[in-house]
Design an enzyme around this catalytic site. Structure first.
Site, PDB file in Angstrom:
ATOM      1  N   THR A  17       0.814  -1.208   0.000  1.00 16.71           N
ATOM      2  CA  THR A  17       0.000   0.000   0.000  1.00 16.71           C
ATOM      3  C   THR A  17       0.843   1.251   0.000  1.00 16.71           C
ATOM      4  O   THR A  17       1.984   1.206   0.416  1.00 16.71           O
ATOM      5  CB  THR A  17      -0.898  -0.038   1.266  1.00 16.71           C
ATOM      6  OG1 THR A  17      -2.125   0.536   1.008  1.00 16.71           O
ATOM      7  CG2 THR A  17      -0.337   0.672   2.424  1.00 16.71           C
ATOM      8  N   THR A  18       0.260   2.368  -0.391  1.00 15.63           N
ATOM      9  CA  THR A  18       0.797   3.696  -0.102  1.00 15.63           C
ATOM     10  C   THR A  18      -0.370   4.563   0.349  1.00 15.63           C
ATOM     11  O   THR A  18      -1.343   4.714  -0.387  1.00 15.63           O
ATOM     12  CB  THR A  18       1.451   4.340  -1.341  1.00 15.63           C
ATOM     13  OG1 THR A  18       2.477   3.481  -1.844  1.00 15.63           O
ATOM     14  CG2 THR A  18       2.068   5.684  -0.969  1.00 15.63           C
TER      15      THR A  18
END
Length: 217
Positions: A17-18
């Site tokens: 994820t970011t």
């Protein structure tokens, strides 16, 4: 039995994820990419929206185990709805972050999830809080998390300014997500962004082919 449950969670779907959030002059921008992964290589979905609304002007970005994060945000929504009825006013952003922190801490042995909480309230205006794995709570003007965040700390430090306009902050967040998604093999898809101010909430979706390019791919 406990060991089996723990192993299943590690191998389950995660929001690899970011995620990020940043305060600007009069509001906040909170956003993420849209991928979910199994392990560090296999992308199981490219269409997950990790920006979750927990109250009218309060949102959180989820990281960690997708199922665990969804369970915690569902419980947080219930707590905050009940809280607003009791207080006869919308909850403050710190109240939402504290609810998420308590849920993470109380279930730290069973659930694996972290959050960025951001929003606006009448008392303190725009705010951003980090709820780390295990329940630690930190107030920051800008924050990033997830596997893609390791690639963009330099960009965040160099480019963030707390008094940016809404347009500047949106471009800053979009650039940061694009940079992370271009480098991290489990971040990608589209950029989901939400702008929260006193006037209301604005949702922005930037398709992958419309994201800024900073290097040859």
């Amino acid at each position: 039995m406990e060991k089996h449950c723990t192993d299943s969670r590690v191998k389950g779907v995660s929001t690899g994820t970011t995620i990020l959030a940043a305060v600007f002059d009069g509001g906040v921008v909170i956003g993420s990419d849209s991928r979910a992964s199994v392990g560090e290589e296999y992308v199981s979905s490219k269409t997950i929206n990790k920006v979750i609304q927990v109250h009218d002007r309060i949102f959180c970005c989820i990281a960690g185990s997708l199922a665990d994060a969804q369970a915690i945000t569902k419980a947080a929504k219930f707590h905050l709805s009940f809280h607003s009825v009791q207080m006869e006013s919308p909850p403050q952003v710190i109240a939402a972050a504290s609810v998420l922190k308590d849920l993470c801490y109380k279930n730290r042995e069973e659930l694996q999830a972290g959050f960025i909480t951001a929003g606006w309230d009448k008392k303190n205006g725009p705010q951003v809080y980090v709820v780390a794995l295990g329940g630690m709570l930190i107030n920051q003007l800008v924050t990033i998390a997830g596997s893609g965040s390791t690639y963009i700390y330099g960009y965040i430090d160099a480019k963030y300014k707390p008094n940016m306009t809404k347009e500047e902050c949106l471009q800053f967040a979009t650039n940061a997500l694009a940079l992370a998604m271009g480098r991290d093999n489990v971040s990608g898809g589209v950029a989901h962004l939400v702008v929260v101010t006193e006037k209301g909430v604005e949702h922005v979706v930037v398709p992958g082919d419309k994201l800024p390019k900073f290097h040859d791919e």
